[in-house]
Design a protein around this motif. Sequence first.
Motif, PDB file in Angstrom:
ATOM      1  N   GLY A  36       0.803  -1.171   0.016  1.00 34.66           N
ATOM      2  CA  GLY A  36       0.115   0.202   0.131  1.00 34.66           C
ATOM      3  C   GLY A  36       1.015   1.296  -0.017  1.00 34.66           C
ATOM      4  O   GLY A  36       1.957   1.045  -0.241  1.00 34.66           O
ATOM      5  N   THR A  37       0.164   2.523   0.502  1.00 37.85           N
ATOM      6  CA  THR A  37       0.853   3.457   0.350  1.00 37.85           C
ATOM      7  C   THR A  37       2.262   3.689   1.095  1.00 37.85           C
ATOM      8  O   THR A  37       3.282   4.110   0.676  1.00 37.85           O
ATOM      9  N   PHE A  38       2.279   2.995   2.196  1.00 34.43           N
ATOM     10  CA  PHE A  38       3.444   3.122   3.178  1.00 34.43           C
ATOM     11  C   PHE A  38       4.799   2.367   2.535  1.00 34.43           C
ATOM     12  O   PHE A  38       5.808   2.649   2.511  1.00 34.43           O
ATOM     13  N   THR A  39       4.175   1.079   2.069  1.00 32.12           N
ATOM     14  CA  THR A  39       5.332   0.263   1.338  1.00 32.12           C
ATOM     15  C   THR A  39       6.009   0.975   0.157  1.00 32.12           C
ATOM     16  O   THR A  39       7.229   1.237  -0.284  1.00 32.12           O
ATOM     17  N   LYS A  40       5.071   1.856  -0.712  1.00 29.17           N
ATOM     18  CA  LYS A  40       5.545   2.306  -1.956  1.00 29.17           C
ATOM     19  C   LYS A  40       6.463   3.566  -1.488  1.00 29.17           C
ATOM     20  O   LYS A  40       7.441   3.800  -2.115  1.00 29.17           O
ATOM     21  N   LYS A  41       6.017   4.266  -0.373  1.00 28.57           N
ATOM     22  CA  LYS A  41       7.069   5.075   0.268  1.00 28.57           C
ATOM     23  C   LYS A  41       8.301   4.487   0.695  1.00 28.57           C
ATOM     24  O   LYS A  41       9.428   5.307   0.247  1.00 28.57           O
ATOM     25  N   CYS A  42       8.471   3.550   1.218  1.00 26.62           N
ATOM     26  CA  CYS A  42       9.637   2.954   1.706  1.00 26.62           C
ATOM     27  C   CYS A  42      10.435   2.480   0.636  1.00 26.62           C
ATOM     28  O   CYS A  42      11.622   2.553   0.575  1.00 26.62           O
ATOM     29  N   HIS A  43       9.799   1.816  -0.531  1.00 25.37           N
ATOM     30  CA  HIS A  43      10.377   1.674  -1.813  1.00 25.37           C
ATOM     31  C   HIS A  43      11.045   2.823  -2.401  1.00 25.37           C
ATOM     32  O   HIS A  43      12.489   2.845  -2.864  1.00 25.37           O
ATOM     33  N   SER A  44      10.410   4.055  -2.405  1.00 22.81           N
ATOM     34  CA  SER A  44      11.175   5.135  -3.065  1.00 22.81           C
ATOM     35  C   SER A  44      12.151   5.442  -2.415  1.00 22.81           C
ATOM     36  O   SER A  44      13.217   6.000  -2.845  1.00 22.81           O
ATOM     37  N   TRP A  45      11.949   5.608  -1.059  1.00 19.95           N
ATOM     38  CA  TRP A  45      13.341   5.910  -0.198  1.00 19.95           C
ATOM     39  C   TRP A  45      14.300   5.160  -0.361  1.00 19.95           C
ATOM     40  O   TRP A  45      15.535   5.543  -0.731  1.00 19.95           O
ATOM     41  N   LEU A  46      14.187   3.922  -0.250  1.00 19.51           N
ATOM     42  CA  LEU A  46      15.183   2.934  -0.450  1.00 19.51           C
ATOM     43  C   LEU A  46      15.911   2.939  -1.825  1.00 19.51           C
ATOM     44  O   LEU A  46      17.207   2.712  -2.152  1.00 19.51           O
ATOM     45  N   GLU A  47      15.080   3.189  -2.839  1.00 21.72           N
ATOM     46  CA  GLU A  47      15.600   3.357  -4.307  1.00 21.72           C
ATOM     47  C   GLU A  47      16.306   4.591  -4.568  1.00 21.72           C
ATOM     48  O   GLU A  47      17.505   4.552  -5.298  1.00 21.72           O
ATOM     49  N   SER A  48      15.850   5.560  -3.941  1.00 22.64           N
ATOM     50  CA  SER A  48      16.659   6.806  -4.117  1.00 22.64           C
ATOM     51  C   SER A  48      17.952   6.636  -3.409  1.00 22.64           C
ATOM     52  O   SER A  48      19.000   7.221  -3.766  1.00 22.64           O
ATOM     53  N   TYR A  49      17.826   6.242  -2.245  1.00 22.35           N
ATOM     54  CA  TYR A  49      19.056   6.070  -1.355  1.00 22.35           C
ATOM     55  C   TYR A  49      20.251   5.227  -1.884  1.00 22.35           C
ATOM     56  O   TYR A  49      21.438   5.521  -2.129  1.00 22.35           O
ATOM     57  N   SER A  50      19.717   3.970  -2.463  1.00 22.81           N
ATOM     58  CA  SER A  50      20.753   3.128  -2.775  1.00 22.81           C
ATOM     59  C   SER A  50      21.169   2.991  -4.173  1.00 22.81           C
ATOM     60  O   SER A  50      21.902   2.298  -4.773  1.00 22.81           O
ATOM     61  N   GLN A  51      20.278   3.815  -4.965  1.00 20.36           N
ATOM     62  CA  GLN A  51      20.289   4.079  -6.405  1.00 20.36           C
ATOM     63  C   GLN A  51      20.200   2.550  -7.269  1.00 20.36           C
ATOM     64  O   GLN A  51      20.863   2.376  -8.189  1.00 20.36           O
ATOM     65  N   CYS A  52      19.304   1.824  -6.677  1.00 13.14           N
ATOM     66  CA  CYS A  52      19.114   0.615  -7.154  1.00 13.14           C
ATOM     67  C   CYS A  52      17.835   0.683  -8.172  1.00 13.14           C
ATOM     68  O   CYS A  52      17.295   1.417  -8.261  1.00 13.14           O
ATOM     69  N   ALA A 245       5.450  -1.531   7.298  1.00 12.05           N
ATOM     70  CA  ALA A 245       5.888  -0.447   6.435  1.00 12.05           C
ATOM     71  C   ALA A 245       5.695   0.998   7.048  1.00 12.05           C
ATOM     72  O   ALA A 245       6.515   1.899   6.819  1.00 12.05           O
ATOM     73  N   ALA A 246       4.546   1.138   7.503  1.00  8.14           N
ATOM     74  CA  ALA A 246       4.257   2.636   8.166  1.00  8.14           C
ATOM     75  C   ALA A 246       5.236   2.628   9.283  1.00  8.14           C
ATOM     76  O   ALA A 246       5.941   3.865   9.522  1.00  8.14           O
ATOM     77  N   PHE A 247       5.556   1.714  10.260  1.00 13.66           N
ATOM     78  CA  PHE A 247       6.561   1.963  11.171  1.00 13.66           C
ATOM     79  C   PHE A 247       8.128   2.260  10.651  1.00 13.66           C
ATOM     80  O   PHE A 247       8.538   3.089  10.965  1.00 13.66           O
ATOM     81  N   LEU A 248       8.307   1.311   9.578  1.00 13.62           N
ATOM     82  CA  LEU A 248       9.763   1.668   8.895  1.00 13.62           C
ATOM     83  C   LEU A 248       9.980   2.952   8.344  1.00 13.62           C
ATOM     84  O   LEU A 248      10.888   3.555   8.460  1.00 13.62           O
ATOM     85  N   MET A 249       8.690   3.687   7.900  1.00  8.63           N
ATOM     86  CA  MET A 249       8.844   4.715   7.277  1.00  8.63           C
ATOM     87  C   MET A 249       9.371   6.000   7.842  1.00  8.63           C
ATOM     88  O   MET A 249      10.296   6.683   7.620  1.00  8.63           O
ATOM     89  N   ALA A 250       8.707   5.603   9.283  1.00  4.60           N
ATOM     90  CA  ALA A 250       8.854   6.815  10.140  1.00  4.60           C
ATOM     91  C   ALA A 250      10.450   6.755  10.742  1.00  4.60           C
ATOM     92  O   ALA A 250      11.051   7.633  10.801  1.00  4.60           O
ATOM     93  N   GLN A 251      11.090   5.405  10.680  1.00  2.79           N
ATOM     94  CA  GLN A 251      12.486   5.141  10.850  1.00  2.79           C
ATOM     95  C   GLN A 251      13.395   5.692   9.553  1.00  2.79           C
ATOM     96  O   GLN A 251      14.463   6.460   9.871  1.00  2.79           O
TER      97      GLN A 251
END
Length: 385
Positions: A36-52, A245-251
Amino acid sequence: MTSSIKKIPFNIPFMTGRELDYIVESKELGQLAGDGTFTKKCHSWLESYSQCTKALLTHSCTAALEMSAILLNLEAGDEVIMPSYTFVSTANAFVLRGAVPVFVDIRPDTLNIDEKLIENAITSKTKAIVVVHYAGVGCEMNIIMDIAKKHDLNVVEDAAQGVLSKYEGKPLGSFGDLAAFSFHETKNIISGEGGALIVNKPDLVLRAEIIREKGTDRSSFFRNEVDKYTWQDKGSSFLPGEIIAAFLMAQLEDAYEITRQRMDIWDRYHALIEPMEKQRLLSRPHVPKNCEHNAHMYYILLPQNVCRQNVLSSLKDQGIGVVFHYIPLHSSPAGIKYGRSNGELCNTDMLSERLVRLPLWIGMTDIQQKFIVDALEKAILNELS
Ligand SMILES: *Cc1c(COP(=O)(O)O)cnc(C)c1O
């Protein structure tokens, strides 16, 4: 005063303060299952961070490693080169597919796989090299990737401990074909249980999504790329629900600040312990010049003539939560059954018996750290007298 010091646990999970708000938000969005929304946010964060190419949340780093083994089509008898000095999941994920872990020794300075020993372990059955960035300090990835290229092998980074660490200026997890992060409560960035698969090879993305979604093309269906989703391939349920995912996004939003605060504690230990190293009472962790670590762990190595059990007992008696790890996989019952060693694993055997991990969590005070270091010094001197 020592009377102000009660118990110092090994770990206290850090919370940013927004975790529960985001969980409430996920409930209000009516999203509790995964992606859902939070998983997508986590994915975006990780993709922009790791450039994967693609980041996919999983319910653990173990799950991401299991997905790697399926994605790389590992089969019975295939060999995977890895260190023996690691957590069980590094090997277990591949053993589940029938592959054979081939253990090589570690470097005495970083306790990472010794890149100079990898080529000698390659056989006609070798399919992959799995590296572990111990304590968030990078393996020699340039050399390892060259070896993999030369022998046409896949590389998987077990970057469970390596979130926000760098090697030669690039994030750990961005070198191998695949990489796995952990967000277990004992790691730096947490969601209780949790992990992510990092896919750096574009041609593995679609199948990674299918494997993660019970072998179906449900992810393509959600993107309106197909009009129904069907069983396409092998797979399982590797995704976490939105609450995680919601918990993780805060982190993740505070990931740099969390790392900075851990680094202060790590640096303080390193300075406090320096005189003991000069007196040869122990050795401190080594971070090569081309690595930036993330303060995941502070460990020390005791001299060979000091009994670790006595040192641990002495500190534990004073309420200090010290621990050790790992029982090398090549000497564990399942490691003996399913894996084999290539050459002598002298550093693995010797160093794993001398390692002690000290408490490290955000909120530790200077007084607590001094108390721990003093107690450690006394315990070692007591053993040497
Ligand atoms: C923590 C850890 C794992 C397992 O992570 P989970 O998220 O608990 O599955 C795997 N490998 C290494 C090196 C680890 O430190």
